[in-house]
Design a protein around this motif. Sequence first.
Motif, PDB file in Angstrom:
ATOM      1  N   MET A   1       0.673  -1.239  -0.005  1.00 49.37           N
ATOM      2  CA  MET A   1       0.032   0.019  -0.021  1.00 49.37           C
ATOM      3  C   MET A   1       0.751   1.170   0.045  1.00 49.37           C
ATOM      4  N   PRO A   2       1.838   1.176   0.737  1.00 48.09           N
ATOM      5  CA  PRO A   2       2.616   2.701   0.864  1.00 48.09           C
ATOM      6  C   PRO A   2       3.322   2.684  -0.621  1.00 48.09           C
ATOM      7  N   GLU A   3       3.680   1.668  -1.171  1.00 48.98           N
ATOM      8  CA  GLU A   3       4.442   1.909  -2.443  1.00 48.98           C
ATOM      9  C   GLU A   3       3.426   2.334  -3.502  1.00 48.98           C
ATOM     10  N   LEU A   4       2.218   2.037  -3.467  1.00 47.72           N
ATOM     11  CA  LEU A   4       1.183   2.635  -4.435  1.00 47.72           C
ATOM     12  C   LEU A   4       0.871   3.873  -4.029  1.00 47.72           C
ATOM     13  N   SER A   5       0.792   4.211  -2.824  1.00 48.55           N
ATOM     14  CA  SER A   5       0.508   5.499  -2.375  1.00 48.55           C
ATOM     15  C   SER A   5       1.685   6.433  -2.966  1.00 48.55           C
ATOM     16  N   HIS A   6       2.839   6.261  -2.874  1.00 48.27           N
ATOM     17  CA  HIS A   6       3.941   7.197  -3.182  1.00 48.27           C
ATOM     18  C   HIS A   6       4.217   7.130  -4.696  1.00 48.27           C
ATOM     19  N   SER A   7       3.679   5.973  -5.483  1.00 51.89           N
ATOM     20  CA  SER A   7       3.947   6.111  -6.993  1.00 51.89           C
ATOM     21  C   SER A   7       2.704   7.121  -7.307  1.00 51.89           C
ATOM     22  N   LEU A   8       1.729   6.801  -6.812  1.00 57.83           N
ATOM     23  CA  LEU A   8       0.563   7.862  -7.277  1.00 57.83           C
ATOM     24  C   LEU A   8       0.919   9.088  -7.095  1.00 57.83           C
ATOM     25  N   LEU A   9       1.349   9.346  -6.012  1.00 51.18           N
ATOM     26  CA  LEU A   9       1.700  10.925  -5.407  1.00 51.18           C
ATOM     27  C   LEU A   9       3.131  11.474  -6.501  1.00 51.18           C
ATOM     28  N   ALA A  10       4.047  10.571  -6.724  1.00 53.15           N
ATOM     29  CA  ALA A  10       5.021  10.901  -7.654  1.00 53.15           C
ATOM     30  C   ALA A  10       4.371  11.249  -8.755  1.00 53.15           C
ATOM     31  N   TRP A  11       3.655  10.491  -9.534  1.00 50.73           N
ATOM     32  CA  TRP A  11       2.945  10.786 -10.674  1.00 50.73           C
ATOM     33  C   TRP A  11       2.190  11.947 -10.711  1.00 50.73           C
ATOM     34  N   TRP A  12       1.350  12.371  -9.572  1.00 51.57           N
ATOM     35  CA  TRP A  12       0.639  13.356  -9.533  1.00 51.57           C
ATOM     36  C   TRP A  12       1.294  14.863  -9.551  1.00 51.57           C
ATOM     37  N   ARG A 167     -10.514  -1.569 -10.723  1.00 47.47           N
ATOM     38  CA  ARG A 167      -9.716  -2.344 -11.612  1.00 47.47           C
ATOM     39  C   ARG A 167      -8.161  -2.720 -11.138  1.00 47.47           C
ATOM     40  N   LEU A 168      -8.165  -1.946 -10.153  1.00 45.31           N
ATOM     41  CA  LEU A 168      -6.682  -2.002  -9.327  1.00 45.31           C
ATOM     42  C   LEU A 168      -6.881  -3.553  -8.734  1.00 45.31           C
ATOM     43  N   SER A 169      -7.801  -3.691  -8.152  1.00 44.18           N
ATOM     44  CA  SER A 169      -8.148  -5.082  -7.426  1.00 44.18           C
ATOM     45  C   SER A 169      -8.772  -6.156  -8.103  1.00 44.18           C
ATOM     46  N   ALA A 170      -9.139  -5.873  -9.669  1.00 43.67           N
ATOM     47  CA  ALA A 170      -9.973  -6.576 -10.446  1.00 43.67           C
ATOM     48  C   ALA A 170     -10.864  -7.047  -9.780  1.00 43.67           C
ATOM     49  N   SER A 171     -11.725  -6.458  -8.984  1.00 42.49           N
ATOM     50  CA  SER A 171     -13.100  -7.117  -8.288  1.00 42.49           C
ATOM     51  C   SER A 171     -14.070  -7.749  -9.100  1.00 42.49           C
ATOM     52  N   SER A 172     -14.472  -8.802  -8.604  1.00 37.89           N
ATOM     53  CA  SER A 172     -15.421  -9.556  -9.344  1.00 37.89           C
ATOM     54  C   SER A 172     -16.745  -9.249  -9.037  1.00 37.89           C
ATOM     55  N   TRP A 222       0.216   2.856 -11.572  1.00 40.79           N
ATOM     56  CA  TRP A 222      -0.021   1.758 -11.065  1.00 40.79           C
ATOM     57  C   TRP A 222      -0.026   0.528 -12.064  1.00 40.79           C
ATOM     58  N   SER A 223       0.148   0.478 -13.115  1.00 35.33           N
ATOM     59  CA  SER A 223       0.290  -0.459 -14.174  1.00 35.33           C
ATOM     60  C   SER A 223       0.937  -1.773 -13.640  1.00 35.33           C
ATOM     61  N   GLU A 224       2.097  -1.850 -12.973  1.00 34.59           N
ATOM     62  CA  GLU A 224       2.479  -2.933 -12.333  1.00 34.59           C
ATOM     63  C   GLU A 224       1.822  -3.770 -11.426  1.00 34.59           C
ATOM     64  N   GLN A 225       1.036  -3.095 -10.563  1.00 36.86           N
ATOM     65  CA  GLN A 225       0.445  -3.705  -9.509  1.00 36.86           C
ATOM     66  C   GLN A 225      -1.077  -4.000  -9.826  1.00 36.86           C
ATOM     67  N   CYS A 226      -1.423  -3.495 -10.947  1.00 33.37           N
ATOM     68  CA  CYS A 226      -3.208  -3.329 -11.385  1.00 33.37           C
ATOM     69  C   CYS A 226      -3.497  -4.781 -11.837  1.00 33.37           C
ATOM     70  N   ALA A 227      -4.395  -5.438 -11.093  1.00 36.00           N
ATOM     71  CA  ALA A 227      -4.767  -6.694 -11.474  1.00 36.00           C
ATOM     72  C   ALA A 227      -5.644  -6.835 -12.601  1.00 36.00           C
ATOM     73  N   ALA A 228      -6.408  -5.532 -13.081  1.00 36.44           N
ATOM     74  CA  ALA A 228      -7.182  -5.469 -14.310  1.00 36.44           C
ATOM     75  C   ALA A 228      -6.064  -5.541 -15.483  1.00 36.44           C
ATOM     76  N   TYR A 229      -5.124  -4.670 -15.231  1.00 40.63           N
ATOM     77  CA  TYR A 229      -4.292  -4.703 -16.540  1.00 40.63           C
ATOM     78  C   TYR A 229      -3.669  -5.958 -16.539  1.00 40.63           C
ATOM     79  N   ALA A 230      -2.959  -6.650 -15.356  1.00 41.59           N
ATOM     80  CA  ALA A 230      -2.338  -8.067 -15.500  1.00 41.59           C
ATOM     81  C   ALA A 230      -3.338  -8.989 -16.251  1.00 41.59           C
ATOM     82  N   SER A 231      -4.570  -9.004 -16.156  1.00 45.13           N
ATOM     83  CA  SER A 231      -5.598  -9.702 -16.567  1.00 45.13           C
ATOM     84  C   SER A 231      -5.662  -9.694 -18.278  1.00 45.13           C
ATOM     85  N   GLY A 232      -5.163  -8.592 -18.821  1.00 41.92           N
ATOM     86  CA  GLY A 232      -4.972  -8.445 -20.290  1.00 41.92           C
ATOM     87  C   GLY A 232      -6.353  -7.605 -20.636  1.00 41.92           C
TER      88      GLY A 232
END
Length: 384
Positions: A1-12, A167-172, A222-232
Amino acid sequence: MPELSHSLLAWWEVHGRKDPALKPWMFTKDGRWPEPHEHLNVLECWIAEVMLQQTQLQVVLPYWTRWMERFPTVLALAEADEQEILLLWQGLGYYSRARRLHQGAQQFLRTYGKGLSDDAFDRWPRDLESWLALPGIGPSTAGSILSSAFDLPFPILDGNVKRVLSRLSASSTPPARNSKELWVLSEQLLSREQPRNFNQALMDLGATVCTPKNPSCQQCPWSEQCAAYASGDPLAYPVKEAPRELPFQVIGVGVVLNDAGEVLIDQRLNEGLLGGLWEFPGGKQEPGEAIETTISRELQEELAIEVQVGEELISLDHAYSHKRLRFVVHLCQWRSGEPQPLASQQVRWVQPQQLKDFPFPAANARIIAALLARLHPEEGTAAA
Ligand code: SF4
């Protein structure tokens, strides 16, 4: 979670929508993005967040600007005439939001007194419960106001954020039935050091990168951690509810003119989606009923008047989230009966040129334009 938070803030920091011309309420009076824990004008944030509830940023901006010029303080808003409030809101839709802002301002004054201003930060409430006690404020709007104005660590979960986190969690599960899990995720991701910036970043990501139809996953932090992106297939998320057929209804509407050339309008009751707005009278067509019969019947039932139903003025379709309507509008000549507000707050005869002074639902703007063009064809669109 902290990594996701930091990467989003750096992008922003690089790509965020930090333009004072786009979100003026998010800037200090000297035009800066606020420092951590620096306060912003609470009223400006409150109005913006309510306007943004069902409306996009670009649409909101001119409405917000006009609103803040007219109602720069809670007192000005609380003491305003409701008709003026509805006129300023005209075109934004979901008019109950405007009425609830008005009621909320009055409730604030009763609770905190007339000294509540943007200079009196210490008097504005900073807890979720106080904001949730106001009409029309849910947890996401309250969290957004508190994080924007005071940089307090409250999570948000508006429509854009639901899509991104689904999308991040690829919630069903469709977001409408998964809000508990999504709230937990929003809370876990939230930066405790920079909650204001983090929530803005989350909204900006949803608005500019993780868009509904064309997410730019290559540009996403978040592309590296995003489950929806990983699903293709990120577009498979959020999972949708099975589509349902929207009910369809034909509404017969009478634009009634009297011998003095005045037109009859009525003000809807305060309840419901378009409560308190003005309209041309009419109602639902019964099965097998000719539209002319619908109009004369409705005007008799709702206004106790007899009319001669004339030619069609305009026909238009309008879709709401829960139904589709077709308005078939006919010119009518008043024959007899003093109009009575049997199903409305009040009725009025007005000159056609005065119609612009009354707040109407969006669908009625085309009816008014068609009427003015019919009455003054030589003025063409200028009359509209
Ligand atoms: S990787 Fe794509 S789907 Fe996932 S959050 Fe980013 S933009 Fe959205």
